[in-house]
Design an enzyme around this catalytic site. Structure first.
Site, PDB file in Angstrom:
ATOM      1  N   SER A   6       4.557  30.832 -24.755  1.00 25.79           N
ATOM      2  CA  SER A   6       5.908  31.334 -25.022  1.00 25.79           C
ATOM      3  C   SER A   6       6.173  31.416 -26.522  1.00 25.79           C
ATOM      4  O   SER A   6       6.080  30.411 -27.237  1.00 25.79           O
ATOM      5  CB  SER A   6       6.947  30.413 -24.381  1.00 25.79           C
ATOM      6  OG  SER A   6       8.223  30.731 -24.915  1.00 25.79           O
ATOM      7  N   HIS A  31       4.395  35.374 -23.434  1.00 25.07           N
ATOM      8  CA  HIS A  31       5.658  35.205 -22.716  1.00 25.07           C
ATOM      9  C   HIS A  31       6.814  35.334 -23.710  1.00 25.07           C
ATOM     10  O   HIS A  31       6.858  34.636 -24.724  1.00 25.07           O
ATOM     11  CB  HIS A  31       5.645  33.817 -22.070  1.00 25.07           C
ATOM     12  CG  HIS A  31       6.812  33.492 -21.194  1.00 25.07           C
ATOM     13  ND1 HIS A  31       6.875  33.847 -19.861  1.00 25.07           N
ATOM     14  CD2 HIS A  31       7.955  32.815 -21.460  1.00 25.07           C
ATOM     15  CE1 HIS A  31       7.993  33.389 -19.341  1.00 25.07           C
ATOM     16  NE2 HIS A  31       8.690  32.762 -20.292  1.00 25.07           N
ATOM     17  N   ASP A  33      10.876  35.127 -24.183  1.00 22.85           N
ATOM     18  CA  ASP A  33      12.086  34.556 -23.583  1.00 22.85           C
ATOM     19  C   ASP A  33      13.336  35.178 -24.195  1.00 22.85           C
ATOM     20  O   ASP A  33      13.688  34.875 -25.334  1.00 22.85           O
ATOM     21  CB  ASP A  33      12.120  33.045 -23.840  1.00 22.85           C
ATOM     22  CG  ASP A  33      11.123  32.300 -22.976  1.00 22.85           C
ATOM     23  OD1 ASP A  33      11.201  32.439 -21.744  1.00 22.85           O
ATOM     24  OD2 ASP A  33      10.264  31.596 -23.532  1.00 22.85           O
ATOM     25  N   MET A  35      17.358  35.509 -24.210  1.00 25.01           N
ATOM     26  CA  MET A  35      18.542  34.738 -23.794  1.00 25.01           C
ATOM     27  C   MET A  35      19.799  35.416 -24.328  1.00 25.01           C
ATOM     28  O   MET A  35      19.778  35.963 -25.436  1.00 25.01           O
ATOM     29  CB  MET A  35      18.470  33.325 -24.359  1.00 25.01           C
ATOM     30  CG  MET A  35      17.217  32.585 -23.966  1.00 25.01           C
ATOM     31  SD  MET A  35      17.201  30.940 -24.688  1.00 25.01           S
ATOM     32  CE  MET A  35      15.540  30.423 -24.279  1.00 25.01           C
ATOM     33  N   HIS A  64      10.559  37.463 -19.877  1.00 30.33           N
ATOM     34  CA  HIS A  64      11.414  36.596 -19.057  1.00 30.33           C
ATOM     35  C   HIS A  64      12.854  36.765 -19.528  1.00 30.33           C
ATOM     36  O   HIS A  64      13.226  36.256 -20.597  1.00 30.33           O
ATOM     37  CB  HIS A  64      10.923  35.143 -19.224  1.00 30.33           C
ATOM     38  CG  HIS A  64      11.746  34.125 -18.500  1.00 30.33           C
ATOM     39  ND1 HIS A  64      11.674  32.774 -18.797  1.00 30.33           N
ATOM     40  CD2 HIS A  64      12.643  34.237 -17.491  1.00 30.33           C
ATOM     41  CE1 HIS A  64      12.491  32.104 -18.005  1.00 30.33           C
ATOM     42  NE2 HIS A  64      13.106  32.964 -17.213  1.00 30.33           N
ATOM     43  N   MET A  66      16.524  35.885 -19.448  1.00 31.57           N
ATOM     44  CA  MET A  66      17.536  34.900 -19.036  1.00 31.57           C
ATOM     45  C   MET A  66      18.885  35.478 -19.425  1.00 31.57           C
ATOM     46  O   MET A  66      19.576  34.976 -20.324  1.00 31.57           O
ATOM     47  CB  MET A  66      17.252  33.559 -19.724  1.00 31.57           C
ATOM     48  CG  MET A  66      16.048  32.854 -19.118  1.00 31.57           C
ATOM     49  SD  MET A  66      15.396  31.550 -20.183  1.00 31.57           S
ATOM     50  CE  MET A  66      14.332  32.523 -21.220  1.00 31.57           C
ATOM     51  N   MET A 135      11.091  27.848 -12.547  1.00 40.33           N
ATOM     52  CA  MET A 135      11.466  27.081 -13.747  1.00 40.33           C
ATOM     53  C   MET A 135      11.259  25.590 -13.474  1.00 40.33           C
ATOM     54  O   MET A 135      11.771  25.055 -12.479  1.00 40.33           O
ATOM     55  CB  MET A 135      12.930  27.333 -14.122  1.00 40.33           C
ATOM     56  CG  MET A 135      13.239  28.764 -14.564  1.00 40.33           C
ATOM     57  SD  MET A 135      12.187  29.395 -15.877  1.00 40.33           S
ATOM     58  CE  MET A 135      12.526  28.227 -17.200  1.00 40.33           C
ATOM     59  N   PHE A 141      16.109  26.423 -23.329  1.00 41.31           N
ATOM     60  CA  PHE A 141      15.548  25.718 -24.492  1.00 41.31           C
ATOM     61  C   PHE A 141      14.078  25.390 -24.269  1.00 41.31           C
ATOM     62  O   PHE A 141      13.673  25.093 -23.139  1.00 41.31           O
ATOM     63  CB  PHE A 141      16.304  24.398 -24.735  1.00 41.31           C
ATOM     64  CG  PHE A 141      17.779  24.609 -24.914  1.00 41.31           C
ATOM     65  CD1 PHE A 141      18.302  24.922 -26.163  1.00 41.31           C
ATOM     66  CD2 PHE A 141      18.636  24.548 -23.823  1.00 41.31           C
ATOM     67  CE1 PHE A 141      19.668  25.153 -26.324  1.00 41.31           C
ATOM     68  CE2 PHE A 141      20.009  24.772 -23.972  1.00 41.31           C
ATOM     69  CZ  PHE A 141      20.523  25.079 -25.229  1.00 41.31           C
ATOM     70  N   GLY A 142      13.322  25.398 -25.368  1.00 41.50           N
ATOM     71  CA  GLY A 142      11.957  24.890 -25.320  1.00 41.50           C
ATOM     72  C   GLY A 142      11.971  23.378 -25.486  1.00 41.50           C
ATOM     73  O   GLY A 142      12.998  22.784 -25.839  1.00 41.50           O
ATOM     74  N   ASP A 173       7.227  27.612 -15.579  1.00 37.91           N
ATOM     75  CA  ASP A 173       7.718  27.674 -16.962  1.00 37.91           C
ATOM     76  C   ASP A 173       8.573  26.457 -17.303  1.00 37.91           C
ATOM     77  O   ASP A 173       9.623  26.237 -16.687  1.00 37.91           O
ATOM     78  CB  ASP A 173       8.557  28.962 -17.081  1.00 37.91           C
ATOM     79  CG  ASP A 173       9.036  29.247 -18.491  1.00 37.91           C
ATOM     80  OD1 ASP A 173       8.707  28.491 -19.414  1.00 37.91           O
ATOM     81  OD2 ASP A 173       9.759  30.257 -18.644  1.00 37.91           O
ATOM     82  N   SER A 196       6.079  24.677 -26.520  1.00 42.49           N
ATOM     83  CA  SER A 196       5.879  23.614 -27.515  1.00 42.49           C
ATOM     84  C   SER A 196       4.481  23.000 -27.442  1.00 42.49           C
ATOM     85  O   SER A 196       3.924  22.602 -28.464  1.00 42.49           O
ATOM     86  CB  SER A 196       6.964  22.548 -27.382  1.00 42.49           C
ATOM     87  OG  SER A 196       7.126  22.184 -26.051  1.00 42.49           O
TER      88      SER A 196
HETATM   89  C1  DX5 Z   1      12.944  27.988 -21.387  1.00 41.93           C
HETATM   90  C2  DX5 Z   1      11.940  29.105 -21.532  1.00 41.93           C
HETATM   91  C3  DX5 Z   1      10.547  28.641 -21.667  1.00 41.93           C
HETATM   92  C4  DX5 Z   1      10.284  27.779 -22.860  1.00 41.93           C
HETATM   93  C5  DX5 Z   1       9.234  26.792 -22.489  1.00 41.93           C
HETATM   94  O1  DX5 Z   1      14.182  28.527 -21.086  1.00 41.93           O
HETATM   95  O2  DX5 Z   1      11.991  29.971 -20.415  1.00 41.93           O
HETATM   96  O3  DX5 Z   1       9.623  29.726 -21.611  1.00 41.93           O
HETATM   97  O4  DX5 Z   1       9.848  28.476 -23.993  1.00 41.93           O
HETATM   98  O5  DX5 Z   1       9.090  25.898 -23.524  1.00 41.93           O
HETATM   99  P1  DX5 Z   1       8.279  24.547 -23.353  1.00 41.93           P
HETATM  100  O6  DX5 Z   1       6.884  24.938 -22.944  1.00 41.93           O
HETATM  101  O7  DX5 Z   1       8.367  23.945 -24.703  1.00 41.93           O
HETATM  102  O8  DX5 Z   1       8.990  23.756 -22.296  1.00 41.93           O
HETATM  103 ZN    ZN Z   2      10.379  31.496 -20.161  1.00 40.67          ZN
END
Ligand code: DX5
Ligand code: ZN
Length: 218
Positions: A6, A31, A33, A35, A64, A66, A135, A141-142, A173, A196
């Site tokens: 990601s 990937h 993300d 938002m 993805h 969101m 999910m 958030f990561g 994910d 991460s």
């Molecule tokens: C969260 C995202 C993920 C995120 C995952 O809303 O959809 O793709 O980047 O991050 P990690 O791997 O750090 O949990």
């Molecule tokens: Zn994602």
């Protein structure tokens, strides 16, 4: 195992070296993300950034969304040559229509489920899907901890996919690392997303390889 790092955990002040690492690595997808600050309590990046990324990324894009009203953005996702357009079950009233429109635009379609949304909400659409994104954190958030209930959801989804003869791949994910990746691989996941764990690693290509080497389709 297929691996979809990601970009959310990459260096937003200088994305090029991170994308070059992705291109060199053994990963299968990148990937992205997106938002909107409405469906999730955060805003990441949008189409101008993804367009620039798509020009230098040689891996297929796994987008993805969101965001609310994902059906309004199909042509923009197509314009960045995405392989998968994945949207949330919780953010879209007319899933069947949206999946058809994604296919008509020449992309593969995926539906994502938040941790509290049951797998059986996809029972009547599973045959039309190319990917289900489960999910394993609450989206937005990561770097959040893995929610272990997703393991049972992967197993349930695997049964549903086999029973229905669906070609959908199971992607997971959130909070994925070598340890949780191994649990997901055993449960039947086909793809894992990792932010991460990959971009926070001293050697990101090695972190990708550690997930890539996990068996899939058990
Ligand atoms: C969260 C995202 C993920 C995120 C995952 O809303 O959809 O793709 O980047 O991050 P990690 O791997 O750090 O949990
Ligand atoms: Zn994602």
């Amino acid at each position: 195992m297929k691996v979809s790092p990601s970009l959310l955990s990459a260096n937003f002040a200088n994305l090029t070296p991170d994308i070059e690492m992705i291109n060199r690595s053994e990963c299968d997808f990148l990937h992205l993300d997106v938002m909107d600050g409405v469906f999730v309590p955060n805003i990441s990046f949008g189409f101008p950034v993804m367009k620039a990324v798509s020009k230098i990324c040689t891996k297929p894009l796994d987008v993805h969304l969101m965001i609310v009203e994902p059906q309004n953005w199909i042509s923009q996702v197509r314009d960045i040559n995405a392989e998968y357009m994945v949207f949330h079950q919780e953010a879209c009233t007319h899933i069947h229509r949206t999946v058809q429109a994604i296919h008509n635009a020449g992309m593969k379609a995926g539906v994502s489920l938040c941790p509290a949304t049951p797998v059986n909400t996809l029972e009547d659409i599973i045959g039309d899907l190319d990917q289900v994104l489960l999910m394993s954190v609450n989206p937005g958030f990561g770097g959040q901890p893995f929610i272990p209930q997703v393991i049972e959801k992967v197993k349930k989804l695997k049964r549903l996919i086999i029973e229905s003869g669906s070609k959908a791949l199971i992607n997971v994910d959130g909070g994925v690392n070598a340890e949780t990746g191994a649990m997901l691989s055993e449960a039947g996941a086909d793809i894992v997303v990792a932010g991460s764990y990959v971009f926070g690693a001293a050697d990101p290509e090695e972190a990708i390889r550690s997930l890539k080497n996990l068996p899939s389709r058990i």
